[in-house]
Design an enzyme around this catalytic site. Sequence first.
Site, PDB file in Angstrom:
ATOM      1  N   CYS A  97      -0.992   2.935   6.403  1.00 32.98           N
ATOM      2  CA  CYS A  97      -0.711   1.572   6.840  1.00 32.98           C
ATOM      3  C   CYS A  97      -0.350   0.736   5.618  1.00 32.98           C
ATOM      4  O   CYS A  97      -0.623   1.119   4.478  1.00 32.98           O
ATOM      5  CB  CYS A  97      -1.907   0.979   7.575  1.00 32.98           C
ATOM      6  SG  CYS A  97      -3.406   0.809   6.582  1.00 32.98           S
ATOM      7  N   CYS A 125       0.812  -1.224   0.000  1.00 33.63           N
ATOM      8  CA  CYS A 125       0.000   0.000   0.000  1.00 33.63           C
ATOM      9  C   CYS A 125       0.842   1.270   0.000  1.00 33.63           C
ATOM     10  O   CYS A 125       0.382   2.323  -0.431  1.00 33.63           O
ATOM     11  CB  CYS A 125      -0.925   0.032   1.213  1.00 33.63           C
ATOM     12  SG  CYS A 125      -1.808  -1.499   1.521  1.00 33.63           S
ATOM     13  N   HIS A 139      -8.662   3.220  -3.000  1.00 32.08           N
ATOM     14  CA  HIS A 139      -7.260   2.999  -2.640  1.00 32.08           C
ATOM     15  C   HIS A 139      -6.589   2.139  -3.708  1.00 32.08           C
ATOM     16  O   HIS A 139      -6.341   0.959  -3.500  1.00 32.08           O
ATOM     17  CB  HIS A 139      -7.225   2.327  -1.263  1.00 32.08           C
ATOM     18  CG  HIS A 139      -5.878   1.929  -0.774  1.00 32.08           C
ATOM     19  ND1 HIS A 139      -4.694   2.489  -1.222  1.00 32.08           N
ATOM     20  CD2 HIS A 139      -5.514   1.002   0.163  1.00 32.08           C
ATOM     21  CE1 HIS A 139      -3.682   1.933  -0.588  1.00 32.08           C
ATOM     22  NE2 HIS A 139      -4.158   1.024   0.253  1.00 32.08           N
TER      23      HIS A 139
END
Length: 388
Positions: free
Chosen positions: A373, A91, A343
């Site tokens: 995160c 991520c 995302h």
Amino acid sequence: MENVVIIDGIRTPMGRSKGGAFRQVRAEDLSAHLMKKLFKRNPAIQQHEIDDIYWGCVQQTLEQGFNIARNAALLADIPHSVPAVTVNRLCGSSMQALHDGARMIMTGEANVTLIGGVEHMGHVPMTHGVDFHPKMSLSVAKAAGVMGLTAEMLAKIHHISREMQDEFALRSHQRATQATQSGAFANEISPIYGHDADGILKRFDYDEVIRSDANLKDLAALRPVFDPVTGSVTAGSSSALSDGASAMLITSESYAKNLGLKPRARIRSMAAVGCDPSIMGYGPVPATQMALKKAGLVLGDIGVIELNEAFAAQSLACLKGLNLLDSMDDKVNLNGGAIALGHPLGCSGARITTTLLNLMERRDVQFGLATMCIGLGQGIATIIERMD
């Protein structure tokens, strides 16, 4: 050591992954579009002067495989002499790309780097081809590989209720809707052509993922998706699946000065940390603490914060851990976040940093923090300082 400055940052609109605007647009094209646009916006920097390209992408297969950074650069007609590498910290990939490019400049190995990232989650699903080692469960909980279950764990540990999550999710959509309507995203979105629901080619200059009609009643009606029996995390309080890319131009401060450029911000500190994979969503807390320590700042010095919203439960746990719940509405995700925008994994780091940069300018604050995160237990953070 050289100071690193941000010259500019842009992103594509966020397209819905399921039958969305970019269903016939490839990840390389989203990336190449931004590479070209950055140099149109900043003509003083010549493409051949780029020392390296760092491009985040998580699922490096299919159209995103075989070094998408290089493929996109070739599509963008960037000179063949300019190298490019694809970066993967899940991520946090495009924020890691920012850190890698910045470190090259800090150490004198580069003057100019082009950084960014992309993820087309409609064409290359998040779990495509993933095959975890069977022995991983000897040292890591099996559920740690299911991001939604790690959010459920944080909700239980930090007493984050279903109602709190739904309210946070609604806030994200409301803030993103307001930002769209007020033109707050105009300076960061680089319009691009895609196809509407009827298959008609059109120019997209807005994020199609945002639900302007979101409401608490509908959110409350959704069933928990990861733990149907005792859980509280729903699709509505999770980041949306979307397709998109983001990009930034960074240089040394001395290079910018010699070229007569007006940098928008200076990178003050960068940090990446590890944490327990079972609570991967808590990574922004230690990452932020480390970045603040490196910058010689305290959290009260930070005027605006962009916290990637993987899940409402995860975001609220981090805000609670950083003692930011009371000041959230004044500082955090003022234009909404990934619950509303989506995302796209490899895109999000540079995307939230670009949004942060624009918010800092609009609100006239000195310091800003972007943090997120990372799956399997990591966190990453960047602190930037506005330049007059």
